[in-house]
Design an enzyme around this catalytic site. Structure first.
Site, PDB file in Angstrom:
ATOM      1  N   LYS A  37       5.203  14.312 -27.489  1.00 41.95           N
ATOM      2  CA  LYS A  37       5.013  13.944 -26.086  1.00 41.95           C
ATOM      3  C   LYS A  37       3.721  14.561 -25.553  1.00 41.95           C
ATOM      4  O   LYS A  37       3.463  15.743 -25.748  1.00 41.95           O
ATOM      5  CB  LYS A  37       6.214  14.417 -25.260  1.00 41.95           C
ATOM      6  N   THR A  52       8.352  17.122 -12.338  1.00 40.69           N
ATOM      7  CA  THR A  52       8.419  16.976 -13.788  1.00 40.69           C
ATOM      8  C   THR A  52       9.496  17.869 -14.411  1.00 40.69           C
ATOM      9  O   THR A  52       9.513  18.063 -15.625  1.00 40.69           O
ATOM     10  CB  THR A  52       7.052  17.326 -14.408  1.00 40.69           C
ATOM     11  N   GLY A  70      12.567  18.816 -16.186  1.00 39.81           N
ATOM     12  CA  GLY A  70      13.529  18.131 -17.042  1.00 39.81           C
ATOM     13  C   GLY A  70      13.082  16.794 -17.583  1.00 39.81           C
ATOM     14  O   GLY A  70      13.908  16.004 -18.046  1.00 39.81           O
ATOM     15  N   THR A  71      11.782  16.528 -17.557  1.00 40.40           N
ATOM     16  CA  THR A  71      11.318  15.228 -18.049  1.00 40.40           C
ATOM     17  C   THR A  71      11.602  15.054 -19.545  1.00 40.40           C
ATOM     18  O   THR A  71      11.972  13.967 -19.994  1.00 40.40           O
ATOM     19  CB  THR A  71       9.810  15.053 -17.792  1.00 40.40           C
ATOM     20  N   GLY A  72      11.424  16.132 -20.317  1.00 35.17           N
ATOM     21  CA  GLY A  72      11.668  16.034 -21.755  1.00 35.17           C
ATOM     22  C   GLY A  72      13.125  15.767 -22.074  1.00 35.17           C
ATOM     23  O   GLY A  72      13.452  14.920 -22.925  1.00 35.17           O
ATOM     24  N   CYS A  73      14.021  16.470 -21.384  1.00 36.36           N
ATOM     25  CA  CYS A  73      15.462  16.250 -21.586  1.00 36.36           C
ATOM     26  C   CYS A  73      15.840  14.827 -21.208  1.00 36.36           C
ATOM     27  O   CYS A  73      16.620  14.161 -21.899  1.00 36.36           O
ATOM     28  CB  CYS A  73      16.260  17.244 -20.746  1.00 36.36           C
TER      29      CYS A  73
END
Length: 385
Positions: free
Chosen positions: A150, A196, A198-201
């Protein structure tokens, strides 16, 4: 279904504390979920401890899980360390070989490489998209079938060189590498946002949801990236730090429980008074309690007959605009009911000495004409609904 691995005390400004759930209890949660509801895809997030990672790997093997999305949550958006370095080695040794898709951001990817002895590539300055691909390939060699690197931490310029200033940040590149040398790139416009958290989760969860629906990995990743982009764009901008994105931007919900639309409608402030004006109109009240003058009632019956003529025309028009025989049949059935109701009007008027020919020759009142022609005009100009 969820198995909680750790509790955090946090807000948008940072993580204040972490309480790791014992691996044995997390295992009980996983067993309870799988033995009852079952599972199509497992997605992991903050695993927090080496013991938990080992246990998850055992559960994946025990239950023959064939679709595993691993979000290697190592560092929070605010910079807090969420996974000890020794746990990263356990992740690489026990979980990555069973992983369908690994979704590290660039700092996490570098940590994984460093803990696996690839310090040269980990320390190399990233200058291009091909550098990100190289990182993805080296991580893929550790076992995952697919690796999504990412790129939110490293925006690019419009010419696809790495941006060095905020003004140059134009494109975010998420790069997916897969089996047989497959490479997929998802470009999204850079958004200067603090929403942003918690965007990865959220991205990994969205991918897992896509896989559970039978979508292949590249399509699921592409859809998830677009979901996150929109979530950041429409975020509620909460808190003093990095706030959450809007997870519900594409979900449409009804403001009433199924089966209670009319109740909801009549309770709306912009409808309630209008509805009560009609329901408790002096004419309606007098009709109901028997005090309406006979002459008014005769006039009402005649005008209602004239209204029903045009109402039947409207339903005939609905039959014409229908696309299937079932809908045509319903409209025709309604016309039949109207004709039956009109005959009741005719019988009433006979008691008052008014023939059907006299009813039909009566001039429509302005209100009757305005309403019925509006219905017919809209029916002519619009679709069936």
């Amino acid at each position: 279904m969820t198995a909680t691995t750790a509790l955090t005390a946090q807000n948008t400004t940072g993580v204040k504390g972490i309480h790791v759930i014992p691996a044995a209890f997390v295992e009980q949660q996983i067993e309870a979920c799988i033995e009852d509801v079952g599972v199509d895809v497992i997605k992991t997030g903050m695993l927090a401890a080496a013991e938990t990672i080992d246990m998850v790997a055992r559960q994946v093997a025990k239950h023959g899980i064939t679709s595993l999305v691993v979000d290697p949550v190592m560092v929070s958006t605010s910079g807090a360390q969420l996974l000890p370095r020794e746990a990263i080695r356990e992740l690489s040794r026990h979980l990555l070989p069973r992983t369908t898709l690994l979704t590290p951001n660039i700092p996490e990817a570098i940590l994984i490489l460093s803990e696996n002895g690839d310090s040269a590539l980990a320390e190399k300055t990233i200058c291009s998209v091909s550098d990100i691909e190289s990182i993805g390939r080296r991580i893929q060699a550790l076992g995952p079938e697919w690796v999504l690197v990412k790129g939110g931490h490293l925006p690019f310029r419009a010419d696809m060189s790495v941006a060095e200033t905020d003004d140059e940040k134009h494109v975010v590149v998420d790069l997916l590498v897969g089996p047989e040398g497959k490479v997929f790139i998802v470009q999204s416009p850079y958004q200067p946002s603090t929403s942003t958290h918690g965007t990865g989760c959220s991205l990994a969860s969205a991918v897992a949801a896509g896989l559970a629906k039978g979508i292949d990995v590249p399509a699921a990743v592409h859809s998830a990236c677009r979901y996150i982009e929109a979530g950041i764009r429409s975020a509620p901008k909460l808190g003093k730090g990095n706030g959450p994105l809007d997870h519900f931007h594409s979900i449409q919900s009804l403001p009433f429980a199924p089966g209670y639309f009319i109740e909801y409608l009549l309770q709306r402030p912009d409808v309630k008074d209008v509805w009560e004006t009609f329901v408790y109109h002096p004419f309606v009240m007098a009709l109901g309690d028997g005090t309406l003058p006979l002459e008014s009632f005769r006039g009402y019956i005649v005008q209602d007959y004239l209204y029903l003529v045009h109402f039947s025309r409207a339903n005939a028009l609905a039959a014409y605009k229908s696309k299937d025989i079932e809908s045509i049949g319903r409209a025709n059935k309604i016309v039949g009911h109207i004709i039956h109701e009109m005959q009741l009007h005719v019988n009433y008027c006979k008691q008052f000495g008014i023939s059907e020919q006299e009813i039909q020759a009566t001039e429509e009142k302005q209100a009757c004409t305005a309403y019925t022609r509006y219905v017919l005009d809209v029916g002519q100009s619009e679709d069936w609904l």
